[in-house]
Design a protein around this motif. Structure first.
Motif, PDB file in Angstrom:
ATOM      1  N   THR A   1     -12.545  -7.154  -5.478  1.00  0.00           N
ATOM      2  CA  THR A   1     -11.097  -7.270  -5.688  1.00  0.00           C
ATOM      3  C   THR A   1     -10.611  -6.399  -6.840  1.00  0.00           C
ATOM      4  O   THR A   1      -9.403  -6.191  -6.978  1.00  0.00           O
ATOM      5  CB  THR A   1     -10.698  -8.734  -5.970  1.00  0.00           C
ATOM      6  N   THR A   2     -11.498  -5.910  -7.676  1.00  0.00           N
ATOM      7  CA  THR A   2     -11.071  -5.051  -8.785  1.00  0.00           C
ATOM      8  C   THR A   2     -11.436  -3.586  -8.538  1.00  0.00           C
ATOM      9  O   THR A   2     -11.107  -2.734  -9.343  1.00  0.00           O
ATOM     10  CB  THR A   2     -11.724  -5.503 -10.115  1.00  0.00           C
ATOM     11  N   LEU A   3     -12.094  -3.313  -7.408  1.00  0.00           N
ATOM     12  CA  LEU A   3     -12.532  -1.949  -7.119  1.00  0.00           C
ATOM     13  C   LEU A   3     -11.339  -1.060  -6.818  1.00  0.00           C
ATOM     14  O   LEU A   3     -10.461  -1.399  -6.025  1.00  0.00           O
ATOM     15  CB  LEU A   3     -13.484  -1.968  -5.919  1.00  0.00           C
TER      16      LEU A   3
ATOM     17  N   LYS B   1      -5.685  -1.337  -4.357  1.00  0.00           N
ATOM     18  CA  LYS B   1      -4.957  -1.910  -3.224  1.00  0.00           C
ATOM     19  C   LYS B   1      -4.695  -3.397  -3.399  1.00  0.00           C
ATOM     20  O   LYS B   1      -3.642  -3.905  -3.002  1.00  0.00           O
ATOM     21  CB  LYS B   1      -5.747  -1.674  -1.931  1.00  0.00           C
ATOM     22  N   ASN B   2      -5.644  -4.132  -3.998  1.00  0.00           N
ATOM     23  CA  ASN B   2      -5.520  -5.585  -4.099  1.00  0.00           C
ATOM     24  C   ASN B   2      -4.438  -6.031  -5.066  1.00  0.00           C
ATOM     25  O   ASN B   2      -3.844  -7.085  -4.899  1.00  0.00           O
ATOM     26  CB  ASN B   2      -6.874  -6.192  -4.509  1.00  0.00           C
ATOM     27  N   SER B   3      -4.175  -5.238  -6.108  1.00  0.00           N
ATOM     28  CA  SER B   3      -3.155  -5.625  -7.088  1.00  0.00           C
ATOM     29  C   SER B   3      -1.854  -4.850  -6.898  1.00  0.00           C
ATOM     30  O   SER B   3      -0.974  -4.897  -7.750  1.00  0.00           O
ATOM     31  CB  SER B   3      -3.692  -5.398  -8.504  1.00  0.00           C
ATOM     32  N   TRP B   4      -1.745  -4.136  -5.775  1.00  0.00           N
ATOM     33  CA  TRP B   4      -0.612  -3.225  -5.590  1.00  0.00           C
ATOM     34  C   TRP B   4       0.737  -3.939  -5.604  1.00  0.00           C
ATOM     35  O   TRP B   4       1.711  -3.444  -6.166  1.00  0.00           O
ATOM     36  CB  TRP B   4      -0.796  -2.439  -4.298  1.00  0.00           C
ATOM     37  N   LYS B   5       0.828  -5.112  -4.963  1.00  0.00           N
ATOM     38  CA  LYS B   5       2.111  -5.823  -4.889  1.00  0.00           C
ATOM     39  C   LYS B   5       2.626  -6.201  -6.276  1.00  0.00           C
ATOM     40  O   LYS B   5       3.834  -6.246  -6.513  1.00  0.00           O
ATOM     41  CB  LYS B   5       1.974  -7.061  -4.012  1.00  0.00           C
ATOM     42  N   LYS B   6       1.694  -6.481  -7.176  1.00  0.00           N
ATOM     43  CA  LYS B   6       2.090  -6.858  -8.537  1.00  0.00           C
ATOM     44  C   LYS B   6       2.257  -5.649  -9.449  1.00  0.00           C
ATOM     45  O   LYS B   6       3.013  -5.696 -10.422  1.00  0.00           O
ATOM     46  CB  LYS B   6       1.029  -7.799  -9.148  1.00  0.00           C
TER      47      LYS B   6
ATOM     48  N   LYS C   1      -6.334  20.473   0.105  1.00  0.00           N
ATOM     49  CA  LYS C   1      -5.170  19.616  -0.109  1.00  0.00           C
ATOM     50  C   LYS C   1      -5.279  18.427   0.829  1.00  0.00           C
ATOM     51  O   LYS C   1      -5.916  18.511   1.882  1.00  0.00           O
ATOM     52  CB  LYS C   1      -3.864  20.366   0.170  1.00  0.00           C
ATOM     53  N   THR C   2      -4.637  17.318   0.484  1.00  0.00           N
ATOM     54  CA  THR C   2      -4.655  16.161   1.371  1.00  0.00           C
ATOM     55  C   THR C   2      -3.426  15.300   1.105  1.00  0.00           C
ATOM     56  O   THR C   2      -2.805  15.396   0.039  1.00  0.00           O
ATOM     57  CB  THR C   2      -5.938  15.327   1.185  1.00  0.00           C
ATOM     58  N   THR C   3      -3.079  14.465   2.083  1.00  0.00           N
ATOM     59  CA  THR C   3      -1.960  13.538   1.948  1.00  0.00           C
ATOM     60  C   THR C   3      -2.477  12.112   2.053  1.00  0.00           C
ATOM     61  O   THR C   3      -3.274  11.796   2.949  1.00  0.00           O
ATOM     62  CB  THR C   3      -0.892  13.788   3.025  1.00  0.00           C
ATOM     63  N   VAL C   4      -2.034  11.247   1.146  1.00  0.00           N
ATOM     64  CA  VAL C   4      -2.496   9.865   1.070  1.00  0.00           C
ATOM     65  C   VAL C   4      -1.307   8.934   1.259  1.00  0.00           C
ATOM     66  O   VAL C   4      -0.229   9.177   0.702  1.00  0.00           O
ATOM     67  CB  VAL C   4      -3.154   9.577  -0.300  1.00  0.00           C
ATOM     68  N   GLU C   5      -1.503   7.865   2.042  1.00  0.00           N
ATOM     69  CA  GLU C   5      -0.469   6.841   2.176  1.00  0.00           C
ATOM     70  C   GLU C   5      -0.871   5.634   1.344  1.00  0.00           C
ATOM     71  O   GLU C   5      -1.951   5.071   1.517  1.00  0.00           O
ATOM     72  CB  GLU C   5      -0.271   6.430   3.641  1.00  0.00           C
ATOM     73  N   LEU C   6      -0.007   5.212   0.434  1.00  0.00           N
ATOM     74  CA  LEU C   6      -0.275   4.078  -0.438  1.00  0.00           C
ATOM     75  C   LEU C   6       0.038   2.773   0.295  1.00  0.00           C
ATOM     76  O   LEU C   6       0.666   2.786   1.365  1.00  0.00           O
ATOM     77  CB  LEU C   6       0.554   4.213  -1.715  1.00  0.00           C
ATOM     78  N   PRO C   7      -0.378   1.618  -0.257  1.00  0.00           N
ATOM     79  CA  PRO C   7      -0.185   0.334   0.441  1.00  0.00           C
ATOM     80  C   PRO C   7       1.263   0.014   0.793  1.00  0.00           C
ATOM     81  O   PRO C   7       1.510  -0.751   1.723  1.00  0.00           O
ATOM     82  CB  PRO C   7      -0.748  -0.689  -0.565  1.00  0.00           C
TER      83      PRO C   7
ATOM     84  N   ARG D   1     -15.939  -5.842  10.483  1.00  0.00           N
ATOM     85  CA  ARG D   1     -14.534  -5.443  10.542  1.00  0.00           C
ATOM     86  C   ARG D   1     -13.760  -5.786   9.272  1.00  0.00           C
ATOM     87  O   ARG D   1     -12.566  -5.471   9.168  1.00  0.00           O
ATOM     88  CB  ARG D   1     -13.853  -6.112  11.749  1.00  0.00           C
ATOM     89  N   LEU D   2     -14.423  -6.459   8.316  1.00  0.00           N
ATOM     90  CA  LEU D   2     -13.749  -6.762   7.048  1.00  0.00           C
ATOM     91  C   LEU D   2     -13.350  -5.466   6.350  1.00  0.00           C
ATOM     92  O   LEU D   2     -14.069  -4.470   6.391  1.00  0.00           O
ATOM     93  CB  LEU D   2     -14.668  -7.573   6.122  1.00  0.00           C
ATOM     94  N   GLU D   3     -12.206  -5.484   5.696  1.00  0.00           N
ATOM     95  CA  GLU D   3     -11.685  -4.281   5.043  1.00  0.00           C
ATOM     96  C   GLU D   3     -12.636  -3.760   3.981  1.00  0.00           C
ATOM     97  O   GLU D   3     -12.779  -2.560   3.789  1.00  0.00           O
ATOM     98  CB  GLU D   3     -10.324  -4.592   4.415  1.00  0.00           C
ATOM     99  N   ASP D   4     -13.308  -4.684   3.271  1.00  0.00           N
ATOM    100  CA  ASP D   4     -14.204  -4.271   2.189  1.00  0.00           C
ATOM    101  C   ASP D   4     -15.668  -4.342   2.599  1.00  0.00           C
ATOM    102  O   ASP D   4     -16.547  -4.522   1.766  1.00  0.00           O
ATOM    103  CB  ASP D   4     -13.965  -5.120   0.931  1.00  0.00           C
ATOM    104  N   TYR D   5     -15.954  -4.184   3.902  1.00  0.00           N
ATOM    105  CA  TYR D   5     -17.324  -4.253   4.401  1.00  0.00           C
ATOM    106  C   TYR D   5     -18.241  -3.259   3.683  1.00  0.00           C
ATOM    107  O   TYR D   5     -19.319  -3.621   3.224  1.00  0.00           O
ATOM    108  CB  TYR D   5     -17.333  -3.977   5.904  1.00  0.00           C
ATOM    109  N   ASP D   6     -17.785  -1.999   3.571  1.00  0.00           N
ATOM    110  CA  ASP D   6     -18.623  -0.975   2.926  1.00  0.00           C
ATOM    111  C   ASP D   6     -18.929  -1.333   1.480  1.00  0.00           C
ATOM    112  O   ASP D   6     -20.053  -1.138   1.000  1.00  0.00           O
ATOM    113  CB  ASP D   6     -17.927   0.388   2.981  1.00  0.00           C
TER     114      ASP D   6
END
Length: 299
Positions: free
Chosen positions: A93-95, A129-134, A106-112, A25-30
């Motif tokens: 963490t850098t992926l 995603k990991n550095s999005w807040k900064k 066409k597609t729609t994406v939701e950002l963090p 269930r970890l977010e980065d399992y794949d």
């Protein structure tokens, strides 16, 4: 059990069924599984114990006994595990997250931060995603419409220039020798050749073949392609053809037609025959179809 403990036990193949489900269930399992698979390529070759023992015994007969280094191998094993864990952490963490659309898609994406991006056909969007807040920053190759949530500065990086958001809704189109930004709401800054241009609602910034093109005020509230229609006003015919090919996944050949002549009109994205008539009748052009190849002929 925290994330690091799960990863450590997974590397040692020591997860019980409950822990294994938590690990999946970890977010980065794949990404973790993919990296572990790639690391298998670096495993050492099979070790022939008997053969190596004979080699060591022969060496003892001809050389002095070396100091005891039984502690060295366990230390190296610990160091190797730490190196793998560090590489695994750095990799995950850098992926970047990459979203790609194909021809006629066409597609729609939701950002963090809940910002939304609509991608037009044959486009690529990348973000971390990991550095999005900064760092609220995306990379775009193609065309996209952005509705940006309020917050810190938001940048769209392209090979042609950078778009900095001071508002919320805008469209960016970056193709071969074509760079266009249209502001629909708020304020947008476009940096091109180290010079920033501010756009207010209805303003456009357009570069074709390295030249700045003036455009009339944009009256629509959103780009037409969101409604499955491409609209052009005094655009080079080659630009129209390139967009047609992306929307219908076809190859178009021009015979006896000036691809630089200007075209004003539109075409739908959901009916090939109607769309073909829309881009040929105004210029008195005829066409023929063979599978995914279309030939346009001038009079």
């Amino acid at each position: 059990m925290n994330r690091e403990e799960l990863i450590s036990k997974w590397l040692d193949n020591n997860l019980n069924p409950q822990e294994l489900e938590a690990f999946k269930r970890l977010e980065d399992y794949d990404d973790l599984v993919k990296l572990n698979t790639n690391l298998q390529a670096f495993k050492a070759d099979d070790y022939d114990t008997s053969k190596e023992l004979e080699t060591v015994l022969s060496a003892i007969k001809t050389k002095k006994v070396q100091p005891n280094t039984h502690w060295f191998k366990p230390l190296m094993r610990v160091a190797a595990i730490l190196a793998v864990c560090f590489s695994l952490y750095y990799y995950t963490t850098t992926l970047d997250t990459t979203i790609t659309t194909e021809f006629a898609q066409k597609t729609t994406v939701e950002l963090p931060d809940e910002s939304r991006v609509s991608l037009n056909a044959k486009s690529i969007l990348e973000f971390n995603k990991n550095s999005w807040k900064k760092n609220r920053s995306v990379r775009l190759d193609g065309e996209a419409f952005f509705i940006v949530a309020k917050g810190s500065s938001f940048n769209v990086e392209t090979t042609s220039g950078t778009v900095t958001v001071y508002g919320t809704q805008f469209n960016v189109k970056q193709r071969d020798n074509y760079f266009e930004v249209i502001c629909y709401e708020g304020l947008v800054g476009v940096t091109y050749n180290s010079i920033e241009t501010k756009l207010k609602p209805g303003d456009s910034f357009l570069i074709i073949d390295g030249k700045t093109i003036a455009k009339e005020k944009e009256n629509r509230s959103t780009p037409s392609w969101l409604n499955n229609e491409s609209t052009f006003k005094s655009m080079p015919y080659k630009t129209v053809i390139a967009e047609f090919e992306r929307q219908y996944n076809v190859d178009i050949t021009l015979l006896g037609i000036d691809s630089t002549q200007l075209f004003t009109g539109n075409f739908t994205h959901n009916n090939l025959d109607v769309a073909l008539k829309s881009i040929t009748l105004p210029l008195h052009v005829t066409y023929s179809k063979t599978k995914n190849t279309i030939t346009l002929r001038g009079e």
